[in-house]
Design an enzyme around this catalytic site. Structure first.
Site, PDB file in Angstrom:
ATOM      1  CD  GLU A   1      -7.340  -5.575   1.692  1.00 24.11           C
ATOM      2  OE1 GLU A   1      -6.203  -6.081   1.698  1.00 24.11           O
ATOM      3  OE2 GLU A   1      -7.589  -4.437   1.267  1.00 24.11           O
TER       4      GLU A   1
ATOM      5  CG  ASP B   1       2.473  -6.544   1.429  1.00 23.91           C
ATOM      6  OD1 ASP B   1       2.163  -7.674   1.850  1.00 23.91           O
ATOM      7  OD2 ASP B   1       1.657  -5.599   1.340  1.00 23.91           O
TER       8      ASP B   1
ATOM      9  CB  SER C   1      -0.926   0.013   1.226  1.00 27.22           C
ATOM     10  OG  SER C   1      -0.190  -0.209   2.411  1.00 27.22           O
TER      11      SER C   1
ATOM     12  CD  GLU D   1      -2.152  -8.824  -2.646  1.00 28.59           C
ATOM     13  OE1 GLU D   1      -2.801  -8.965  -3.711  1.00 28.59           O
ATOM     14  OE2 GLU D   1      -1.896  -7.709  -2.161  1.00 28.59           O
TER      15      GLU D   1
HETATM   16  O1  KIV Z   1      -0.504  -3.349   1.620  1.00 26.51           O
HETATM   17  C1  KIV Z   1      -1.146  -3.306   2.682  1.00 26.51           C
HETATM   18  O2  KIV Z   1      -1.144  -2.309   3.424  1.00 26.51           O
HETATM   19  C2  KIV Z   1      -1.903  -4.484   3.046  1.00 26.51           C
HETATM   20  C3  KIV Z   1      -2.906  -4.334   4.145  1.00 26.51           C
HETATM   21  C4  KIV Z   1      -4.042  -3.553   3.655  1.00 26.51           C
HETATM   22  C5  KIV Z   1      -3.303  -5.638   4.694  1.00 26.51           C
HETATM   23  O3  KIV Z   1      -1.742  -5.502   2.460  1.00 26.51           O
END
Ligand code: KIV
Length: 280
Positions: free
Chosen positions: A182, A83, A45, A115
């Site tokens: 989510e 991530d 994000s 994911e």
């Molecule tokens: O990228 C992010 O911030 C996320 C959260 C919304 C879980 O994956």
């Protein structure tokens, strides 16, 4: 005390809800960590909230490593999850292991998040085999925005809900240590949470999950424009910043900042000598 895979698992087992927030830089991570949040997610994000992209797809491994390392320097106790960006794990299992390894070695993360369900189980198994904890992410997975045709709630139809439950079981069997749920109905998240032995972390998935995660800019009122239904704004830091910045502009223009207490002193004799020399 440092949060780890086992302390987070114990929290699920004892019903102590897990708290997770995103962070992308040293200063924010330090504040969040000092407040006692269990886990910090360097979410992709960051593409939107830090870099101004429309979605998470342009985020690179270099972006993720840069921000993860900054967060890791600021956080002492939180479990650091980084991530894996779009296309860093989808193409091959080998890519996935190499890129997960970079987030641990260069970013100093404790775990990586990716994911997907059944389609990424081989990647999860291989990364876990390399001794890297993996957090899975199911439901409204933002990297699939084009496939979904927008940011849409998932798991509402019977077929879709069944697939999410099956995916949750599969990622657990593949070795995931946690799963982010989510944008799915709360009652579906309850079913998944009770079926799994690993913790579920919800965002837009109701209070039945084992923990919650939010993007910190959203929950502190720093984001403008569309705010998702699941976001609660716990403070309005955006307005505090706007007020402070406006005061700074006004005081600077009025000449009331800097005041004497913001300046450094020098002996009058030194100044007198300088003035004398200037006038010679
Ligand atoms: O990228 C992010 O911030 C996320 C959260 C919304 C879980 O994956």
């Amino acid at each position: 005390m440092k949060n780890t895979v086992s302390t987070l698992l114990k929290q699920k087992q004892s019903g102590d809800r897990i708290t997770m927030l995103t962070a992308y830089d040293y200063t924010t991570a330090k504040i969040i960590d000092e407040c006692g949040v269990n886990s910090i997610l360097i979410g992709d994000s960051l593409g939107m909230v830090m870099l101004g992209y429309e979605n998470t797809l342009p985020v690179t491994m270099e972006d993720m490593i840069h921000h993860t390392a900054a967060v890791a320097r600021g956080a002492q106790n939180a479990f650091i999850v980084a991530d894996m960006p779009f296309m860093s794990y989808q193409v091959s299992v080998q890519d996935a292991v190499i890129n997960a390894g970079r987030l641990i070695k260069e970013g100093n993360a404790n775990a990586v998040k990716l994911e997907g369900g059944a389609e990424v189980c081989e990647q999860i198994k291989a990364i876990v085999k390399a001794s890297i904890p993996v957090v899975a992410h199911l439901g409204l997975t933002p990297q699939s925005v084009n496939a979904f045709g927008g940011f849409k709630v998932q798991g509402k139809s019977l077929e879709n809900a069944r697939r999410l439950i099956a995916d949750a079981v599969k990622i657990q069997e593949a070795g995931a240590c946690m799963v982010v749920l989510e944008g799915i109905p709360a009652k579906l998240a309850d079913i998944i949470t009770s079926k799994l032995t690993i913790p579920t972390i919800g965002i837009g998935a109701g209070k039945g999950c084992d923990g919650q995660v939010l993007v910190y800019q959203d929950m502190l009122g720093l984001t403008s424009g569309h705010i998702a239904k699941f976001v609660k704004q716990f403070a309005n830091v955006g307005d505090v910043m706007r007020q402070g910045i406006t005061d700074y502009i006004n005081e600077t223009k009025a000449g009331t900042f800097p005041a004497p207490e913001h300046t450094y002193a020098i002996d009058d004799e030194v100044i007198a000598q300088l003035i004398k020399e200037e006038n010679e």
